[in-house]
Design a protein around this motif. Structure first.
Motif, PDB file in Angstrom:
ATOM      1  N   GLU A   1       5.023   6.798   4.725  1.00 50.33           N
ATOM      2  CA  GLU A   1       5.230   5.640   3.599  1.00 50.33           C
ATOM      3  C   GLU A   1       6.722   5.507   3.653  1.00 50.33           C
ATOM      4  OE1 GLU A   1       3.006   7.781   3.424  1.00 50.33           O
ATOM      5  OE2 GLU A   1       1.243   6.402   3.554  1.00 50.33           O
ATOM      6  N   LEU A   2       7.578   6.389   3.235  1.00 51.55           N
ATOM      7  CA  LEU A   2       9.185   6.296   3.255  1.00 51.55           C
ATOM      8  C   LEU A   2       9.419   5.595   4.418  1.00 51.55           C
ATOM      9  CD1 LEU A   2       9.731   9.776   1.611  1.00 51.55           C
ATOM     10  CD2 LEU A   2       9.790   7.575   0.439  1.00 51.55           C
ATOM     11  N   LYS A   3       9.176   6.071   5.545  1.00 48.65           N
ATOM     12  CA  LYS A   3       9.562   5.458   6.658  1.00 48.65           C
ATOM     13  C   LYS A   3       9.321   3.879   7.063  1.00 48.65           C
ATOM     14  CE  LYS A   3      10.250   6.724  11.754  1.00 48.65           C
ATOM     15  NZ  LYS A   3       9.390   7.375  12.787  1.00 48.65           N
ATOM     16  N   LEU A   4       8.094   3.571   6.522  1.00 49.56           N
ATOM     17  CA  LEU A   4       7.954   2.158   6.650  1.00 49.56           C
ATOM     18  C   LEU A   4       8.395   1.478   5.657  1.00 49.56           C
ATOM     19  CD1 LEU A   4       5.062   0.295   7.321  1.00 49.56           C
ATOM     20  CD2 LEU A   4       4.721   0.606   5.141  1.00 49.56           C
TER      21      LEU A   4
ATOM     22  N   ARG B   1       0.794  -1.098   0.076  1.00 47.00           N
ATOM     23  CA  ARG B   1      -0.133  -0.131   0.060  1.00 47.00           C
ATOM     24  C   ARG B   1       1.157   1.039  -0.024  1.00 47.00           C
ATOM     25  NH1 ARG B   1      -3.234   0.147   4.586  1.00 47.00           N
ATOM     26  NH2 ARG B   1      -1.877  -1.315   5.752  1.00 47.00           N
ATOM     27  N   ALA B   2       2.018   1.350   0.719  1.00 49.38           N
ATOM     28  CA  ALA B   2       2.888   2.376   0.890  1.00 49.38           C
ATOM     29  C   ALA B   2       3.451   2.473  -0.616  1.00 49.38           C
ATOM     30  CB  ALA B   2       4.002   2.152   1.961  1.00 49.38           C
TER      31      ALA B   2
ATOM     32  N   ARG C   1      10.617   2.727 -12.801  1.00 52.61           N
ATOM     33  CA  ARG C   1      12.228   2.842 -12.480  1.00 52.61           C
ATOM     34  C   ARG C   1      12.356   4.097 -11.566  1.00 52.61           C
ATOM     35  NH1 ARG C   1      16.386   1.263 -17.272  1.00 52.61           N
ATOM     36  NH2 ARG C   1      15.802  -1.161 -17.541  1.00 52.61           N
ATOM     37  N   LEU C   2      11.385   4.889 -11.874  1.00 53.59           N
ATOM     38  CA  LEU C   2      11.429   6.199 -11.127  1.00 53.59           C
ATOM     39  C   LEU C   2      10.960   5.665  -9.663  1.00 53.59           C
ATOM     40  CD1 LEU C   2      11.339   9.359 -11.027  1.00 53.59           C
ATOM     41  CD2 LEU C   2       8.922   9.263 -11.308  1.00 53.59           C
ATOM     42  N   GLY C   3       9.731   4.832  -9.826  1.00 56.75           N
ATOM     43  CA  GLY C   3       9.436   4.572  -8.485  1.00 56.75           C
ATOM     44  C   GLY C   3      10.556   3.731  -7.787  1.00 56.75           C
ATOM     45  N   VAL C   4      11.396   2.986  -8.194  1.00 57.11           N
ATOM     46  CA  VAL C   4      12.375   2.295  -7.538  1.00 57.11           C
ATOM     47  C   VAL C   4      13.310   3.344  -6.967  1.00 57.11           C
ATOM     48  CG1 VAL C   4      14.968   1.378  -7.937  1.00 57.11           C
ATOM     49  CG2 VAL C   4      12.516   0.301  -9.033  1.00 57.11           C
ATOM     50  N   MET C   5      13.540   4.510  -7.650  1.00 54.19           N
ATOM     51  CA  MET C   5      14.480   5.678  -6.738  1.00 54.19           C
ATOM     52  C   MET C   5      13.355   6.087  -5.952  1.00 54.19           C
ATOM     53  SD  MET C   5      15.206   9.233  -8.814  1.00 54.19           S
ATOM     54  CE  MET C   5      15.326  10.827  -7.808  1.00 54.19           C
ATOM     55  N   LEU C   6      12.153   6.334  -5.727  1.00 52.85           N
ATOM     56  CA  LEU C   6      11.353   7.001  -4.880  1.00 52.85           C
ATOM     57  C   LEU C   6      11.283   6.169  -3.588  1.00 52.85           C
ATOM     58  CD1 LEU C   6       8.558   8.386  -7.060  1.00 52.85           C
ATOM     59  CD2 LEU C   6      10.492   9.655  -6.212  1.00 52.85           C
ATOM     60  N   THR C   7      11.006   4.562  -3.866  1.00 49.61           N
ATOM     61  CA  THR C   7      10.670   3.965  -2.773  1.00 49.61           C
ATOM     62  C   THR C   7      12.051   3.201  -2.276  1.00 49.61           C
ATOM     63  OG1 THR C   7      10.077   1.998  -4.269  1.00 49.61           O
ATOM     64  CG2 THR C   7       8.256   3.504  -3.794  1.00 49.61           C
ATOM     65  N   GLY C   8      13.100   2.925  -3.002  1.00 49.73           N
ATOM     66  CA  GLY C   8      14.240   2.182  -2.584  1.00 49.73           C
ATOM     67  C   GLY C   8      13.923   0.610  -2.795  1.00 49.73           C
ATOM     68  N   ALA C   9      13.089   0.424  -3.474  1.00 53.29           N
ATOM     69  CA  ALA C   9      12.437  -0.904  -4.039  1.00 53.29           C
ATOM     70  C   ALA C   9      13.925  -1.546  -4.852  1.00 53.29           C
ATOM     71  CB  ALA C   9      11.415  -1.075  -4.863  1.00 53.29           C
ATOM     72  N   LYS C  10      14.013  -2.924  -4.846  1.00 51.71           N
ATOM     73  CA  LYS C  10      14.985  -3.487  -5.578  1.00 51.71           C
ATOM     74  C   LYS C  10      14.770  -4.155  -6.831  1.00 51.71           C
ATOM     75  CE  LYS C  10      18.135  -4.395  -1.725  1.00 51.71           C
ATOM     76  NZ  LYS C  10      17.424  -3.308  -0.630  1.00 51.71           N
ATOM     77  N   ASN C  11      13.412  -3.876  -6.998  1.00 53.34           N
ATOM     78  CA  ASN C  11      12.906  -4.544  -8.263  1.00 53.34           C
ATOM     79  C   ASN C  11      11.708  -3.886  -8.881  1.00 53.34           C
ATOM     80  OD1 ASN C  11      11.778  -6.430 -10.331  1.00 53.34           O
ATOM     81  ND2 ASN C  11      12.877  -7.995  -9.155  1.00 53.34           N
TER      82      ASN C  11
END
Length: 431
Positions: free
Chosen positions: A263-266, A134-135, A405-415
């Motif tokens: 959300e970023l903290k989560l 959700r975050a 890919r922008l979302g990866v930058m924003l969330t720190g996701a690995k994929n």
RNA sequence: GCCGCGGUAGUAUAGCCCGGCCUAGUAUGCGGGCCUGUCGAGCCCGUGACCCGGGUUCAAAUCCCGGCCGCGGCGCCA
């Protein structure tokens, strides 16, 4: 029931003590202490506590019936109570069960037990109910809104280009064929040529839409189907659209930081503010810096992921543009520089991830024809495109950005799959 | 496609190197029981698993071979 809810969890609080409410959501957790039973009810905004007393026989029975992730509505009253999480709870008078969930669940939604990424995508809808899911999508949605607002502010209009196309727009990437009334057709790999034509009518256009590539690519950063954010702008060059891009990115980061702190903290991600202007490093300088550091690389070569990792360390930048790429490495519609070796082009990079790329486009037909021929492409196949260059095509430039890919930058996701509800890749066609 | 690592209950893991003490441990979930303030509730009882095929061996979750599947890195991909 006539009404499923009167309040979201985010709208409740101790200040509503005594208010009659209807809340709805999913059973997040159950705690049975015998005389007191606690139901944690989760909705899109959070979790609220429902307390059931032993004396409430009907409700206690409902409590035992309910499985995790079942959906219910609860009619009750808010009670301020410092013992409850958030200082309030809902004392129910009745519970309506909308749907009982099968048990056991294929994955744990509450976050106590992790699941492998493969399992998670198999069970994607449950996976998306987790806090991280959700975050992630809230952040992505904030980003999309910021992109649109910023582009509208700069006088762009939102357009749509055809997704069923007759030919490969640029050669190179493999296409997915489509059965089209007995004719050869493909899913669009990019809106490139059509967005250029529309810039020839509207000057400033953007599109946020899917694109498809039938590539062998099997990495955390490639998908067969992805959302591409594209702009095209008349009467400017690549410098002009880089300015647009950095403004968009800075605005997106600002909004996410302001609106999604929780959300970023989560997600345990520290999203750094983007300060303008973003550093521009010339491709040839990047190669030189890498070569000097001992990397094996030659001028003209594309930069690999390991190269980009090294480069961002060397120049000590998280976000940067690599500009003036070798012309040979770029598609036919890219404007070459006067030296004939390099081109008016750029990549926008976050750490080692290429998030966007763009260029000044060629707006003179003769040059386009020449460049098609140089690349072994038949100009006749591009007549639907070239034709309009006879009727006053303005100088123009643009870029395309991978939304995930922008979302990866924003969330720190690995994929990038984390930023895609139902990712399509070589292995995944369902769900 | 190449290289590396892996595949054990619904989920996540321990065990594998060094075969036997594995009747396969733990957490979570699930079923049952106790408990009137939990907040990853706690405690007790129960439930449920060695990817498939072949081989070695007195004996295979463990060693070997093949296959399938997954993850990571690379490649491919303006």
């Amino acid at each position: 029931m006539s009404r499923y809810r009167t309040h979201l969890s985010s709208e409740l609080g101790p200040h509503l003590d005594g208010t009659k409410v209807i809340v709805a959501g999913w059973i997040h957790a159950k705690r049975d202490l015998g005389g007191k039973k606690f139901l944690l009810l989760r909705d899109k905004d959070g979790v609220m506590q429902i307390v059931i007393d032993r004396e409430q026989k009907d409700l206690a029975e409902a409590f035992y019936t309910l499985s995790l992730e079942s959906t219910i509505s609860v009619v009750g009253r808010v009670r301020a109570d410092s013992r409850a999480p958030g200082g309030f709870e809902v004392v129910p008078s009745s519970i309506v069960i909308h749907s009982l969930a099968k048990a056991p669940l294929p994955i744990d939604v509450s976050g106590k037990v992790p699941a492998d990424i493969d399992t998670r995508f198999r069970e994607r809808v449950l996976d998306l109910r987790r806090d991280e899911g959700r975050a992630t999508f809230k952040i992505l949605s904030i980003a999309l809104r910021a992109i649109r607002e910023e582009l509208y502010n700069m006088g762009f209009i939102e357009i749509f280009t055809p997704k069923i196309v007759a030919a490969a727009t640029e050669g190179g990437a493999a296409l997915f064929p489509v059965a089209y009334f007995g004719r050869e057709a493909y899913l669009a790999q990019s809106p490139q040529l059509y967005k250029e034509l529309l810039a020839g009518a509207f000057e400033r256009v953007f599109e946020i839409a899917p694109a498809w590539r039938a590539e062998e690519s099997d990495t955390p950063y490639h998908l067969s189907e992805f959302i591409s954010v594209d702009i095209e702008m008349a009467f400017t060059n690549y410098e002009g659209v880089m300015n647009v891009l950095e403004r968009v990115v800075a605005r997106v980061v600002k909004d996410v930081r302001e609106l999604a702190g929780r959300e970023l903290k989560l997600l345990n991600h520290e999203l750094q503010e983007v300060k303008l202007p973003i550093k521009r490093i010339k491709y040839s300088d990047a190669v030189r810096v890498l070569a000097e550091s001992g990397e094996k690389i030659e001028l003209g070569e594309d930069l690999s992921t390991p190269h980009l990792k090294k480069l961002s360390e060397l120049i000590e930048e998280d976000v940067y543009f690599i500009v003036d790429w070798p012309d040979k490495a770029r598609p036919f519609y890219t404007m070459p520089k006067e030296d004939g070796v390099f081109s008016e082009s750029f990549d926008f990079v976050w750490n080692y991830l290429e998030i966007a790329s763009g260029s000044t486009r060629v707006h003179r037909k003769e040059l386009l024809v020449k460049r098609l021929e140089e690349r072994g492409l038949n100009p006749e196949n591009f007549s639907f495109f070239l034709k309009w260059f006879d009727y006053g095509m303005p100088p123009h430039a643009g870029w395309g950005m991978g939304l995930a890919r922008l979302g990866v930058m924003l969330t720190g996701a690995k994929n990038v799959r984390e930023l895609t509800a139902f990712p399509r890749d070589k292995k995944r066609l369902v769900p």
